[in-house]
Design a protein around this motif. Structure first.
Motif, PDB file in Angstrom:
ATOM      1  N   MET A  11       0.857  -1.176  -0.038  1.00 27.89           N
ATOM      2  CA  MET A  11       0.017  -0.003   0.070  1.00 27.89           C
ATOM      3  C   MET A  11       0.935   1.238  -0.059  1.00 27.89           C
ATOM      4  SD  MET A  11      -3.298   0.843   2.305  1.00 27.89           S
ATOM      5  CE  MET A  11      -3.012  -0.196   3.521  1.00 27.89           C
ATOM      6  N   SER A  12       0.432   2.364  -0.782  1.00 26.17           N
ATOM      7  CA  SER A  12       1.346   3.281  -1.045  1.00 26.17           C
ATOM      8  C   SER A  12       1.162   4.189   0.618  1.00 26.17           C
ATOM      9  CB  SER A  12       0.862   4.300  -1.895  1.00 26.17           C
ATOM     10  OG  SER A  12      -0.545   4.709  -1.718  1.00 26.17           O
ATOM     11  N   ALA A  13       1.941   5.062   0.745  1.00 21.80           N
ATOM     12  CA  ALA A  13       2.074   5.834   1.880  1.00 21.80           C
ATOM     13  C   ALA A  13       0.846   6.769   2.028  1.00 21.80           C
ATOM     14  CB  ALA A  13       3.232   6.907   2.259  1.00 21.80           C
ATOM     15  N   ARG A  14       0.421   7.216   0.634  1.00 20.66           N
ATOM     16  CA  ARG A  14      -0.737   8.115   0.951  1.00 20.66           C
ATOM     17  C   ARG A  14      -2.216   7.101   0.965  1.00 20.66           C
ATOM     18  NH1 ARG A  14      -4.938   9.162  -2.869  1.00 20.66           N
ATOM     19  NH2 ARG A  14      -5.543  11.044  -3.152  1.00 20.66           N
ATOM     20  N   GLU A  55      -2.218   4.644   2.763  1.00 22.59           N
ATOM     21  CA  GLU A  55      -1.886   4.249   4.284  1.00 22.59           C
ATOM     22  C   GLU A  55      -2.233   5.345   5.285  1.00 22.59           C
ATOM     23  OE1 GLU A  55       1.167   1.555   5.015  1.00 22.59           O
ATOM     24  OE2 GLU A  55       0.937   1.585   7.089  1.00 22.59           O
ATOM     25  N   ILE A  56      -1.971   6.329   4.857  1.00 25.12           N
ATOM     26  CA  ILE A  56      -2.122   7.618   5.942  1.00 25.12           C
ATOM     27  C   ILE A  56      -3.601   7.778   5.781  1.00 25.12           C
ATOM     28  CG2 ILE A  56      -1.738  10.040   6.088  1.00 25.12           C
ATOM     29  CD1 ILE A  56       0.885   9.764   5.195  1.00 25.12           C
ATOM     30  N   LEU A  57      -4.276   8.070   4.603  1.00 27.16           N
ATOM     31  CA  LEU A  57      -5.782   8.046   4.311  1.00 27.16           C
ATOM     32  C   LEU A  57      -6.459   7.165   5.055  1.00 27.16           C
ATOM     33  CD1 LEU A  57      -5.931   9.508   0.680  1.00 27.16           C
ATOM     34  CD2 LEU A  57      -6.265  10.728   2.733  1.00 27.16           C
ATOM     35  N   ASP A  58      -6.095   5.816   5.127  1.00 24.94           N
ATOM     36  CA  ASP A  58      -6.638   4.704   5.867  1.00 24.94           C
ATOM     37  C   ASP A  58      -6.467   5.090   7.143  1.00 24.94           C
ATOM     38  OD1 ASP A  58      -8.016   3.519   3.896  1.00 24.94           O
ATOM     39  OD2 ASP A  58      -6.869   1.436   4.116  1.00 24.94           O
ATOM     40  N   ARG A  59      -5.539   5.347   7.761  1.00 25.45           N
ATOM     41  CA  ARG A  59      -5.419   5.467   9.192  1.00 25.45           C
ATOM     42  C   ARG A  59      -6.097   6.445   9.598  1.00 25.45           C
ATOM     43  NH1 ARG A  59       1.357   6.357   9.915  1.00 25.45           N
ATOM     44  NH2 ARG A  59       2.109   4.255   9.267  1.00 25.45           N
TER      45      ARG A  59
END
Lengths: 215, 512
Positions: A1-4, A6-10
């Motif tokens: 998963m891209s950082a983008r 992953e952060i949006l998911d978090r």
């Protein structure tokens, strides 16, 4: 998963309690009813408090006043869109007058180098709008103000402001500005409070700010 | 896109970098308190700024209205954060900027390094930024052979002195003018030994030191105070013009910004640009504010990047009681009014974020169990001055108490046997649940009086009570309790104590 992703998911996981989006209570002053004269008086007071030099003159007297202000200078820079009338009383290079002044014009097509800007004595620009309550002058990169760099590198900034462009509070000024324009908001000359929280004027930006207000 | 989360809830991912207290706060505070020069410097600076702030805040008839708006705008931002981030990204990108996302400090540092490497430069100029302090960017770059030059006067002082910042707005607040003069003489080349210690002369020295660097810099690194989702605009608020130099002159600009710095719209900035300057430096407006949106042809850097940083912010957001800590706009008003900060200074907190806001933000971002961060929520007398001063009305005392609870719970979960606190609480529960029990305990008062001795103070309690008496004396207890006195005066058993009706457990107290 891209950082983008992953952060949006978090974030979405963190907000799984679906917090309400509150209504914004905007009961603060967004427009005011000070007269033009009051706004002018307030702006002068605030700018002088910041140790700027302020001169209020009728528009017709502006060229002469500007020439007087620049009497000690050998060279200035102006943006390409500055009203040429303003410069009409300057003793120009090549005219053979005593105390001649070299005027360099900066434009997007013919930008001056940093070294050239560093060598001039002053810059003269217009302004987009000013806020009297906070003593703030806004530049938005319009033709009378030019590229951000020209009002930054010279050690003295002479800013010409029309009294009609003075509003009282910040929301009134921001309503006149385009968000995406490159902007510099100026409230006095360069200053620092980094030593014992005492304000001292004159660090990296122009150490002298002259404001010529045209009524 | 929808904000509704449909996936599996994930465990919070905590932040790393310079966010930890490395020794317990009481221990660090004890050491710092021994530094009389530090206390004098801080006392002078915090009182100066307090008076200035109060004066300019009192000028505005709508200050409280603005705080209400600011608080609501930030709450609305957090509630819609995914959509706003995507909107911001689309707008910033459409105007020629490039966005990068960093899960943590390490990833952000790697991104910044790679971007600097692409330019071929080995030196960058920096605008003061909390986010890059937090991730330890300067140290990381140094390890990669890139030198980062701090250009804010206070950051420069700290960097030259190989010290750490102790305040988020004025990182060198712990230094006075004479100390700064000595640092300049020691660390800068070509400084006239006759340099005085007047702030104006010191500022001029910094100007000369940095001017050549500014005019030749190819790469700058900055933080951002605000990002506006509806336009993709970034804002940097500053005083000296070093920010303008970094944001305007170089070819490449790399900005590192926490994901919580967004505001929904351009018109929201009108609130924050009134709240921030008055709260931070106590000025009606800061000397310079720069706003840029991606790139502008012919004006300023043409290679513009933004690193959006999580590093524990999502963990703080997941804490329903604590998430408003993310509303912080880094004005530093809370530390300037804090009686604890004023005495211990910022270094005692260990983290990049000191003071009351740091005492909640650091453990929220790292988790309460990280290193010594569980000691930070206790670095407060809960006096509430920070809440009153906060321009976005973060209820810091409430979050401090919440985090103390988290700390107790986390320790209880770890401990196999009850702690001294547990036992004391159990004892208190027993004693306070019936007047007869309390009466029994009160019979011990004369013994306490005896322990206090002739000086009539108890200087040292055993066990965890010792933590209380390490900095305070306890006055000798009275020879009798109020209820013992009442019974004697009014000849109980039948007379009830004032305020009681002779019913329930309270009436028991009337009988000796």
């Amino acid at each position: 998963m891209s950082a983008r992703e992953e952060i949006l998911d978090r974030i979405k996981s963190a907000l799984r309690d679906s917090p309400a989006v509150p209504q914004i209570p905007r009961n603060y002053r967004r427009e005011t009813d000070k007269t033009a004269e009051q706004r002018l008086g307030q702006l002068v007071d605030r700018l002088e408090d910041y140790k700027a030099n302020v001169f209020v003159v009728p528009a017709a007297g502006a060229p002469a006043r500007l020439a007087e202000l620049l009497a000690g200078c050998a060279s200035i820079v102006v943006p390409h869109g500055l009203d040429p009338q303003l410069l009409s009383a300057l003793p120009r290079t090549g005219t053979g007058d005593a105390g001649t002044l070299a005027v360099a014009v900066d434009s997007p097509e013919r930008p001056l180098t940093v070294a050239a800007l560093d060598a001039v004595d002053a810059v003269v620009t217009g302004a987009a709008v000013a806020v009297s309550e906070t003593g703030t002058i806004m530049l938005d990169g319009g033709p009378s103000q030019g590229r951000r760099i020209i009002s930054l590198v010279p050690d003295r900034h002479v800013c010409v402001l029309r009294a009609a462009d003075i509003v009282e509070v910040l929301p009134e000024a921001m309503a006149r500005l385009e968000a995406t324009a490159p902007q510099t908001w100026i409230s006095g000359p360069s200053a620092t409070s980094d030593i014992e929280l005492e304000r001292v004027e004159g660090v990296h930006g122009p150490r002298t700010l002259d404001v010529l207000i045209l009524t | 896109m929808s904000n509704t989360f449909l996936g599996m809830p994930t465990l919070p991912v905590f932040g790393r970098g310079n966010l930890n207290a490395t020794e317990p706060f009481p221990q660090a505070a004890h050491r710092e308190l021994g530094n009389a020069q530090l206390r004098a410097n801080l006392g002078h600076a915090t009182h100066t700024i307090r008076d200035k702030r109060l004066k300019v805040v009192a000028e505005l008839p709508d200050w409280e209205d603005m705080r209400d708006a600011g608080s609501a705008i930030k709450n609305a931002t957090m509630a819609q954060l995914p959509a706003l981030l995507e909107q911001f990204e689309a707008n910033f990108t459409a105007r020629g900027g490039t966005i990068h996302w960093a899960r943590d400090a390490q990833e952000a540092n790697e991104i910044a390094t790679a971007l600097i490497r692409e330019t071929g430069e080995t030196e960058v100029v920096k605008v003061k930024s909390m986010a890059t302090q937090e991730i330890g960017l300067n140290e990381y770059l140094e390890g990669q052979g890139i030198s980062a030059l701090e250009t804010d006067l206070a950051e420069l002082i700290v960097q030259l002195d190989h010290d750490k910042p102790s305040h988020i707005l004025v990182p060198a607040i712990h230094k006075n003018r004479s100390q700064i003069r000595e640092i300049f003489l020691r660390e800068m080349e070509d400084v006239d030994p006759a340099l005085g210690n007047e702030p104006a002369r010191l500022a001029e020295t910094a100007r000369r030191h940095l001017r050549k660097k500014f005019l030749s810099a190819k790469v700058a690194v900055s933080g951002a105070n605000f990002g506006l989702a509806d336009t993709g605009t970034l804002a940097v608020v500053e005083s000296e013009g070093n920010g303008r130099m970094c944001l305007t002159l170089p070819e490449t600009l790399i900005t590192v910004m926490g994901i919580e710095k967004l505001l929904p719209s351009w018109s929201d900035l009108e609130v924050f640009m009134q709240l921030l300057p008055r709260s931070s430096t106590g000025e009606r407006m800061n000397p310079y504010t720069s706003l840029w949106t991606g790139t502008t042809p012919g004006d300023g850097p043409q290679n513009v990047h933004l690193v959006l940083l999580d590093n524990g912010r999502t963990a703080a957001l997941a804490d329903e009681m604590g998430r408003t800590a993310l509303n912080c706009i880094r004005c530093s008003a809370c530390m300037n009014v804090c009686p604890v900060y004023e005495r211990t200074g910022g270094h005692a907190y260990g983290s990049t974020y000191p003071g009351p806001i740091g005492a909640i933000l650091s453990p929220l971002m790292t988790g309460i169990k990280s290193e010594e961060n569980n000691s930070l929520p206790y670095a407060s007398s809960l006096c509430g001055a920070c809440f009153d001063a906060c321009p976005v009305k973060i209820n810091i005392p409430e979050i401090l108490v919440h985090l103390r609870g988290e700390d107790v719970d986390s320790k209880r979960a770890k401990a196999k046997v009850p702690t001294q606190t547990d036992l004391l609480m159990k004892g208190a529960e027993w004693a306070f649940s019936a007047g007869s029990r309390l009466n029994l305990l009160e019979k011990g008062l004369p013994a306490g009086r005896l322990a206090a001795g002739r000086a009539k103070v108890i200087k040292k309690l055993p066990g965890i009570g010792g933590k209380w008496t390490q900095s305070r004396d306890i006055p000798a207890p009275p020879s009798q309790s109020f209820r013992q006195w009442w019974a004697k005066e009014h000849g109980a058993p039948n007379a009830a104590a004032p305020g009681t009706t002779g019913e329930g457990t309270i009436s028991e107290g009337g009988r000796p």
